[in-house]
Enzyme design. Structure first.
Site, PDB file in Angstrom:
ATOM      1  N   HIS A 160     -25.101  24.053 -22.256  1.00  0.00           N
ATOM      2  CA  HIS A 160     -23.865  23.611 -22.928  1.00  0.00           C
ATOM      3  C   HIS A 160     -22.753  23.318 -21.921  1.00  0.00           C
ATOM      4  CE1 HIS A 160     -25.604  24.989 -26.781  1.00  0.00           C
ATOM      5  NE2 HIS A 160     -26.026  26.032 -26.085  1.00  0.00           N
ATOM      6  N   SER A 281     -11.800   2.270  -5.308  1.00  0.00           N
ATOM      7  CA  SER A 281     -10.904   1.759  -6.339  1.00  0.00           C
ATOM      8  C   SER A 281     -10.002   0.685  -5.741  1.00  0.00           C
ATOM      9  CB  SER A 281     -10.050   2.893  -6.909  1.00  0.00           C
ATOM     10  OG  SER A 281      -8.973   2.393  -7.677  1.00  0.00           O
TER      11      SER A 281
END
Length: 466
Positions: A160, A281
């Site tokens: 999880h 970027s």
């Protein structure tokens, strides 16, 4: 406009094909990659025609020579596709006629594009599966050998996306290798089932010219001959199977990519991708983006879509050949190309990945050993359900006191259960924790080593069968 009379099927037509219909009907832009296998199939069929007495020895030699010339033109990139070439079969036959004259018209005797195209597609995909399998096995090998080299690196295991138990980094790598081995096995099974010869089935009723299909099978290296002509020319089970296996493979690669994307974040810092498999970027100079992994993850959706498209094409078709089946090639070719690229990039990512052992060790907090505390009580004779409750109380007590669970005193622990003794301190040891999972498939060093050896044997076996 193209004249109907120029078509292989144009005898009963007059006038010209609507230009938009011509564009919609044409598949030559897509199926050019069948050029070589189409020639292979034609060579085999020409030999069968000669054996059946349809071609003379001289005619066979001329046809084979012409086909070899066409093959050479394709390989050198000088074959000229004409606007009238509806598909790869039309293009090759048109060029053969230009080279050797009307004898070329005998080559299609008793043969339909229906059995021709499915034969071509099987020939190409058998070869493509071999290439994909080679790349897949290389990725698995890279995972396995990296697991062997870094077997002593320990990290948190997650369920999880929450810290669960300490595991070996190698256990993580091998979990992906095992899934990919199943994919390799499935590819082999698809290739085996695909090796059924459809050539000689004609348009739907079979071949009326006593064509030796065993000769065709041998020439084209198929394992067996199709049992029913109507099924043979229309079945695309092999396309669906390959795309289904590709879908599962991409699910596994997507999971691997997602895991590594998470582990490469600043928040985790467990791994660092090589610059060769990262981008930056245009605005943020500090960024190093895991684009290789993100593209692997996204390509999974592309493959799923191709499978869905083919299933939707097939689900409404009546028996035998329908033009709808032309849609199978673009889908399966795209998936073959996608897998070929993705597997090579994935191998590159894994082989160049930097493992940040120190960050993994820092993340190994004492709470990861809460299960070990319960197992300690189990070994003292307490039923597991009670031990689970006792361990949970220890976690709660540590949280209440604002300390790590390993900082609880013996008195604190005894207040929860009298079974706690001074030897409980041995529980709070990461290496001891992973080393207790000695059962087959576990994360103890002995078990991981056994997994590595077994996977090496499976790789050897798969490589022999690829």
């Amino acid at each position: 406009m193209a004249s109907e009379g120029d078509k292989l099927w144009g005898g009963r037509f007059s006038g010209s094909t609507d230009p938009i219909m011509e564009m919609l009907n044409s598949s030559i832009a897509c199926d050019q990659r069948l050029s070589e296998v189409d020639i292979q199939g034609s060579m085999a069929y020409a030999k069968a025609l000669e054996k059946a007495g349809i071609l003379t020895k001289t005619e066979l030699e001329k046809i084979l020579s012409g086909l070899e010339k066409i093959s050479e033109e394709w390989s050198k990139g000088v074959f000229v596709v004409k606007q009238s070439d509806e598909d790869i079969h039309t293009a090759n036959e048109r060029r053969l006629k230009e080279l050797i004259g009307d004898i070329a018209g005998k080559l299609h005797t008793g043969r339909s594009r229906n059995d021709q195209v499915v034969t071509d597609l099987k020939l190409l995909l058998k070869s493509s599966i071999s290439v994909i399998s080679t790349h897949l096995l290389q990725l698995i090998k890279t995972l396995v050998e990296r697991a062997a080299t870094e077997i002593d690196v320990i990290m948190p295991g997650y369920t999880h996306l929450q810290k669960a138990l300490p595991i070996r980094w190698s256990q993580f790598l091998l979990s992906h290798a095992v899934a990919l081995i199943r994919d390799s096995e499935r590819l082999g099974e698809v290739k085996k089932r695909m090796s059924v010869l459809p050539l000689g089935s004609g348009a739907l009723a079979g071949n009326p010219l006593e064509i030796d299909r065993e000769l065709l099978r041998s020439e084209l290296d198929f394992a067996s001959i199709s049992l029913n002509s109507m099924d043979a020319i229309s079945e695309r089970d092999f396309v669906v199977e390959l795309l289904s296996v590709a879908t599962l493979l991409m699910i596994h690669l997507s999971k691997l990519a997602e895991d590594l994307i998470i582990f490469s974040t600043t928040e985790f810092g467990f791994v660092t991708l090589s610059d060769a498999y990262s981008t930056g970027s245009s605005l943020l100079p500090q960024k190093k983006n895991p684009d290789s992994l993100e593209l692997i993850r996204s390509k999974a959706g592309r493959v799923f879509g191709r499978l869905a498209a083919v299933l939707m094409v097939l689900k409404g078709l009546p028996s035998t050949y329908n033009k709808d089946l032309q849609e199978d090639k673009e889908a399966v070719f795209d998936v073959v190309d996608t897998l070929t690229a993705v597997l090579q990039v994935a191998t590159g990512v894994i082989s160049t990945l930097q493992v940040n052992k120190e960050n993994m060790e820092k993340a190994l907090t004492p709470e990861l050993l809460s299960t070990d505390l319960a197992l300690y009580l189990v070994r003292k004779g307490m039923p597991f359900r009670q031990a689970h409750v006792a361990s949970g109380k220890a976690v709660h007590l540590a949280e209440t006191k604002g300390i790590a669970i390993n900082k609880l005193t013996l008195e604190d622990l005894k207040s929860i259960s009298p079974l706690f003794a001074s030897d409980v301190s041995q529980v709070f040891n990461i290496v001891n924790s992973v080393e207790q999972y000695t059962a087959v498939g576990g994360t103890a060093k002995s078990s991981v080593t056994a997994q590595i050896e077994q996977l090496r044997e499976l790789l050897k076996k798969q490589k022999e069968q690829a």
